[in-house]
Structures are given as C-alpha cells and as structure tokens.
Design an enzyme around this catalytic site. Structure first.
Site, PDB file in Angstrom:
ATOM      1  CB  THR A 238      26.477  -4.243  37.892  1.00  7.29           C
ATOM      2  OG1 THR A 238      25.900  -5.289  38.676  1.00  7.29           O
ATOM      3  CG2 THR A 238      27.203  -4.845  36.701  1.00  7.29           C
ATOM      4  CD  GLU A 239      28.481  -8.766  40.053  1.00 15.59           C
ATOM      5  OE1 GLU A 239      29.277  -9.119  40.927  1.00 15.59           O
ATOM      6  OE2 GLU A 239      27.288  -9.147  40.011  1.00 15.59           O
TER       7      GLU A 239
ATOM      8  CE  LYS B   5      25.122  -1.701  43.679  1.00 18.04           C
ATOM      9  NZ  LYS B   5      25.807  -2.424  42.579  1.00 18.04           N
ATOM     10  CB  THR B   6      26.302  -6.738  48.572  1.00 12.96           C
ATOM     11  OG1 THR B   6      25.313  -6.580  47.546  1.00 12.96           O
ATOM     12  CG2 THR B   6      25.705  -7.539  49.724  1.00 12.96           C
TER      13      THR B   6
ATOM     14  CE  LYS C 165      20.523  -5.585  45.465  1.00 11.49           C
ATOM     15  NZ  LYS C 165      21.729  -4.889  44.978  1.00 11.49           N
TER      16      LYS C 165
ATOM     17  CB  SER D 179      18.333  -8.812  38.556  1.00 13.58           C
ATOM     18  OG  SER D 179      17.506  -7.709  38.236  1.00 13.58           O
TER      19      SER D 179
ATOM     20  CG  ASP E 176      23.907  -8.932  46.310  1.00 15.91           C
ATOM     21  OD1 ASP E 176      24.793  -9.777  46.582  1.00 15.91           O
ATOM     22  OD2 ASP E 176      23.866  -8.318  45.230  1.00 15.91           O
TER      23      ASP E 176
ATOM     24  CD  GLU F   3      23.681  -3.819  47.573  1.00 21.52           C
ATOM     25  OE1 GLU F   3      24.159  -4.231  46.493  1.00 21.52           O
ATOM     26  OE2 GLU F   3      23.527  -4.537  48.568  1.00 21.52           O
TER      27      GLU F   3
END
Length: 221
Positions: free
Chosen positions: A13-14, A17-18, A39, A43, A56, A117
């Site tokens: 995560t982080e 990707k976006t 998407k 969360s 995102d 995504e």
C-alpha cells in the site's frame, strides 16, 4: 504498448498506484482512446454528498473522459483506512466480485479503455474467500505492477510478479516509482529488469505532488 484495459496493483500500500493509474489514463487518452478509471474497493473515505467517497477514486474520476456515477467507479467505499476485508467486516458488508464485475462491464460499455486500480498489494484479502488477485482474475485483465523503489522492494517485486503469473494473468509491465531519493535505485532497477519477465514501462523519479508522471511513462514505452 499498454493494453487498453489494465489492472494496476502494487508491491504494497502507499506505493503510488493512484498516481500511476492516473498517468496511464492520460497515456491512453493521448492515444485517442476514451478512457475511464475504476477504483472498485477503497478504504479511508469521507462522507461527501451523503455517500462515502475516496480521494483516489475521485482523482481517477477527474481524469476520466467518461462521466460516471461515483458508486459505479467505487462500488465499495469504507470509512476507516484499514485493510479492505477488515473495513468491510466492520461495516457488515460482504465484498462481492460479481457486483464489481457488473460495474466494470457497465464502464467498459461506455469507454474504449479502462484502468482499474486495486487496493493495497496483490494478495490483500477481500473477504474470507477471495483476495485482490481473485478480483483481477474475475475481471480477466492484464496487470501493471507498481514497485516502490526502496530497501526490500526487490523481494516484494519478484514475489508479486511471480504470484501474478501463477494466477494465470499476463503481467503487462511494471513501473519503478521513486518515493524518495534512493541512492542505489539504478542498481535496484537493473536487478528487477533482469529478473522480471515483463517490460519496465516507466521509471518515475521522486516528484512533487504537482508534477506529472506522464513524461516518464511515455519515455519508457
């Protein structure tokens, strides 16, 4: 060339990707394709206009050519910024792959290209039975892997690439994304190029929020 329809995942995560997904939307648009982003699960959402919305997903909507209802782009939106299956359990919601596929098909009917995504990494659970990998398989999409260039990323990237291919999906390519000024990044990227059986479609340097990733994706096609 990037496929018209792709599933974007990451080594964690982080990892950006976006940002890469938005860049891919722009890249496909430059090829003359009417492109939309999706998407499916998010969360860390805030209540806006009476529904939960995710930054995102909103970024992908803003870049898309096709104007779609928010809930079609992001069918599952949860308030806490935690793993999807935990957030869904807290909300007493069961994430259904068929529901997501239906939304995807509706988007696909209105666009020439769709960038989907994922959330978190490749094997993040969605419920007791399925993971993000199962969602990509359900949508039957080639995958783009975003690799955060940092200490430990070689292992993460190679395991992710292996798992994608073991799922029977095509790894269309991978993007090296710098989240900081990494001194040994050239050696790391060269190692990944030698060991990942898919093209490197972008080497993105450490950028400010205002800078676009697009030139760095283009230069590596």
């Amino acid at each position: 060339m990037i496929p018209n329809h792709v599933f974007v995942t990451g080594t964690d995560t982080e990892v950006g990707k976006t940002r890469i997904s938005v860049g891919l939307i722009r890249l496909l648009q430059q090829q003359g394709l009417k492109t939309a982003g999706m998407k499916p699960i998010a969360s860390g959402c805030e209540k806006r206009d009476g529904i939960w919305k995710n930054e995102d997903a909103l970024a992908m909507i803003e870049q898309s050519d096709v104007k779609l209802p928010y809930t079609m782009v992001n069918p599952y939106a949860f308030e806490p910024a935690i793993a999807p299956h935990i957030a869904a359990a807290k909300a007493e919601v069961n994430i259904c792959l068929n529901t997501i596929k239906k939304s995807y098909q509706q988007i696909d009917q209105q666009a020439d290209a769709v960038v989907v995504e994922g959330a978190g990494g490749w094997l993040v659970p969605l419920n007791d039975d399925f993971t993000m990998a199962d969602l990509a398989q359900k949508l039957d999409l080639p995958v783009v892997l975003v690799v955060a260039i940092k200490l430990g990323c070689i292992n993460h990237a190679l395991l992710s690439a292996q798992a994608i291919q073991q799922k029977g999906l095509k790894l269309a390519g991978w993007v090296a994304n710098h989240l900081s000024d990494e001194a040994e990044s050239e050696a790391i990227i060269e190692t990944l190029k030698q060991r990942i059986d898919a093209p490197c479609i972008g080497v993105v340097p450490y950028l400010t929020q205002q800078e676009s990733v697009l030139p760095y994706l283009q230069s590596n096609l």
